[in-house]
Scaffold this motif. Structure first.
Motif, PDB file in Angstrom:
ATOM      1  N   GLY A 177       3.131  14.407 -37.904  1.00 17.02           N
ATOM      2  CA  GLY A 177       3.925  13.038 -39.296  1.00 17.02           C
ATOM      3  C   GLY A 177       5.108  12.312 -38.243  1.00 17.02           C
ATOM      4  N   ILE A 178       5.112  11.894 -37.100  1.00 14.82           N
ATOM      5  CA  ILE A 178       6.096  11.362 -37.516  1.00 14.82           C
ATOM      6  C   ILE A 178       6.325   9.772 -37.929  1.00 14.82           C
ATOM      7  CG2 ILE A 178       8.072  10.410 -35.324  1.00 14.82           C
ATOM      8  CD1 ILE A 178       7.046  12.679 -33.206  1.00 14.82           C
ATOM      9  N   PRO A 179       6.788   9.067 -38.499  1.00 20.36           N
ATOM     10  CA  PRO A 179       6.817   7.895 -38.278  1.00 20.36           C
ATOM     11  C   PRO A 179       6.449   7.033 -37.713  1.00 20.36           C
ATOM     12  CG  PRO A 179       8.975   8.819 -39.522  1.00 20.36           C
ATOM     13  CD  PRO A 179       8.175   9.861 -38.407  1.00 20.36           C
ATOM     14  N   GLU A 180       5.927   5.684 -38.384  1.00 19.56           N
ATOM     15  CA  GLU A 180       5.209   4.970 -37.047  1.00 19.56           C
ATOM     16  C   GLU A 180       7.210   4.329 -36.669  1.00 19.56           C
ATOM     17  OE1 GLU A 180       3.295   4.039 -35.481  1.00 19.56           O
ATOM     18  OE2 GLU A 180       1.480   5.508 -36.539  1.00 19.56           O
ATOM     19  N   ALA A 181       7.704   3.691 -37.628  1.00 22.27           N
ATOM     20  CA  ALA A 181       8.627   2.782 -36.760  1.00 22.27           C
ATOM     21  C   ALA A 181       9.777   4.027 -35.961  1.00 22.27           C
ATOM     22  CB  ALA A 181       9.881   2.797 -38.121  1.00 22.27           C
ATOM     23  N   THR A 182       9.592   5.039 -35.572  1.00 23.88           N
ATOM     24  CA  THR A 182      10.099   6.725 -34.875  1.00 23.88           C
ATOM     25  C   THR A 182       9.267   6.507 -34.271  1.00 23.88           C
ATOM     26  OG1 THR A 182      11.281   7.715 -36.966  1.00 23.88           O
ATOM     27  CG2 THR A 182      10.907   8.478 -34.487  1.00 23.88           C
ATOM     28  N   VAL A 183       7.841   6.091 -33.750  1.00 26.55           N
ATOM     29  CA  VAL A 183       7.037   6.194 -32.378  1.00 26.55           C
ATOM     30  C   VAL A 183       7.608   4.805 -31.949  1.00 26.55           C
ATOM     31  CG1 VAL A 183       5.214   5.627 -31.644  1.00 26.55           C
ATOM     32  CG2 VAL A 183       5.587   7.464 -33.372  1.00 26.55           C
ATOM     33  N   ALA A 184       8.111   3.850 -32.753  1.00 25.54           N
ATOM     34  CA  ALA A 184       8.216   2.637 -32.095  1.00 25.54           C
ATOM     35  C   ALA A 184       9.318   2.770 -30.843  1.00 25.54           C
ATOM     36  CB  ALA A 184       8.166   0.742 -33.290  1.00 25.54           C
ATOM     37  N   ARG A 185      10.418   3.300 -31.560  1.00 22.09           N
ATOM     38  CA  ARG A 185      11.762   3.897 -31.111  1.00 22.09           C
ATOM     39  C   ARG A 185      11.372   4.447 -29.563  1.00 22.09           C
ATOM     40  NH1 ARG A 185      13.110   2.780 -36.595  1.00 22.09           N
ATOM     41  NH2 ARG A 185      13.837   4.809 -36.912  1.00 22.09           N
ATOM     42  N   LEU A 186      11.364   5.479 -30.026  1.00 16.62           N
ATOM     43  CA  LEU A 186      11.010   6.399 -28.956  1.00 16.62           C
ATOM     44  C   LEU A 186      11.038   5.545 -27.403  1.00 16.62           C
ATOM     45  CD1 LEU A 186       8.282   9.073 -30.432  1.00 16.62           C
ATOM     46  CD2 LEU A 186      11.093   8.968 -29.763  1.00 16.62           C
ATOM     47  N   PRO A 187       9.990   4.686 -27.096  1.00 20.30           N
ATOM     48  CA  PRO A 187      10.137   4.056 -25.609  1.00 20.30           C
ATOM     49  C   PRO A 187      11.461   3.397 -24.935  1.00 20.30           C
ATOM     50  CG  PRO A 187       7.867   3.090 -26.519  1.00 20.30           C
ATOM     51  CD  PRO A 187       9.121   3.834 -28.307  1.00 20.30           C
ATOM     52  N   LEU A 188      11.767   2.982 -26.639  1.00 20.33           N
ATOM     53  CA  LEU A 188      13.517   2.326 -26.141  1.00 20.33           C
ATOM     54  C   LEU A 188      14.721   3.152 -26.000  1.00 20.33           C
ATOM     55  CD1 LEU A 188      14.167   0.218 -29.635  1.00 20.33           C
ATOM     56  CD2 LEU A 188      12.718  -0.351 -27.743  1.00 20.33           C
ATOM     57  N   TYR A 189      14.790   4.788 -26.229  1.00 25.66           N
ATOM     58  CA  TYR A 189      15.499   6.222 -25.616  1.00 25.66           C
ATOM     59  C   TYR A 189      14.893   6.070 -24.244  1.00 25.66           C
ATOM     60  CZ  TYR A 189      16.122   5.928 -31.187  1.00 25.66           C
ATOM     61  OH  TYR A 189      15.936   5.485 -32.377  1.00 25.66           O
TER      62      TYR A 189
END
Length: 263
Positions: A15-27
């Motif tokens: 249940g990880i939000p898509e917006a969070t998933v999109a930021r994971l590669p940045l981290y």
């Protein structure tokens, strides 16, 4: 080594939000840079600044992954690299096919960052018979007639489309029918896919148009600022002109300016 066909990332099930998933590669990119510099730990503020987000958003994003930080110490860089890589599914091998080996497709094939990020270019495919057998980035190009067999033989679930716009949808349909469930689309067109297939679109012209919008807006703001700046100058000039005009005492009996002003 596991392939993309049999393993899927755990992010959706958790249940990880898509917006969070999109930021994971940045981290992950920021953490990888820290790891390469042998930095052992990093604070949320430092990592957020390196990734280009605010620290509150970063902490919220990490709350979906679990508590990996230590108060007063920060995050263990190597451990966090592993955890984010695991969440993104990058601790396994993801075979990728690139369809359309023109200038862009060839450039993608030559990109050296795939392997270090969990992706392996399994095949290069093009519809031009003259391209068949020609090596690009050390990989022989295969004809599109064999697309379905190539997908099956390599257990591919991720396809990259770098064809002209007119060929993109037919290629997409064939990829999906062959079992590909994720597509990265570089063609300048919108693809129609069934439920269960993920599409990410990369359109350089759109990105440039967005930048052009911002440049135009900045130019307009600068022009408006210049215009506003001219206002006081013009007003001062008008004031100076008014003060130089003859007063009533300097005018003739009928209010006309005398032909000769007194010396």
């Amino acid at each position: 080594m596991a392939t993309g066909r049999t393993h899927r990332p755990a992010t959706r099930s958790r249940g990880i939000p898509e917006a969070t998933v999109a930021r994971l590669p940045l981290y992950l990119r920021a953490l990888t840079a820290l790891s390469e510099r042998s930095v052992p730990t990093v604070s949320s503020e430092e990592l957020a600044a390196a990734a280009g987000v605010n620290s509150a958003k970063l902490r919220k994003d990490f709350s979906y992954l679990g508590s990996y930080g230590t108060r007063g110490v920060g995050y263990d860089v190597e451990y966090l690299v592993y955890q984010i890589s695991r969440e993104l599914g990058l601790t396994q091998d993801w075979p990728v096919v690139i369809v359309g080996i023109g200038n862009l497709g060839a450039a993608l094939a030559n990109y050296g960052g795939f392997a270090s990020r969990g992706f392996r270019v399994a095949a290069l495919i093009d519809a031009d018979p003259a391209m068949a057998g020609k090596p690009v980035a050390g990989i022989p190009v295969q004809h599109s007639d064999d697309l379905e067999k190539i997908i099956e033989d390599n257990g591919v679930s991720i396809g990259v489309i770098a064809t002209p716009a007119g060929a993109a949808q037919p290629v997409c349909d064939r990829l999906v029918a062959a079992g590909v469930t994720s597509i990265l689309n570089f063609a300048p067109t919108v693809l129609s896919v069934p439920d269960g297939v993920d599409v990410r679109k990369v359109d350089l012209s759109i990105e440039l148009q967005i930048l052009a919008f911002h440049e135009q807006r900045k130019a307009g703001e600068e022009a408006a600022g210049s215009s506003d700046g001219a206002g006081p100058v013009a007003a001062a000039a008008r004031g100076a002109s008014a003060s130089a005009s003859p007063s009533a005492s300097d005018q003739g009996p009928d209010g006309d300016v005398p032909a000769v002003m007194p010396a």
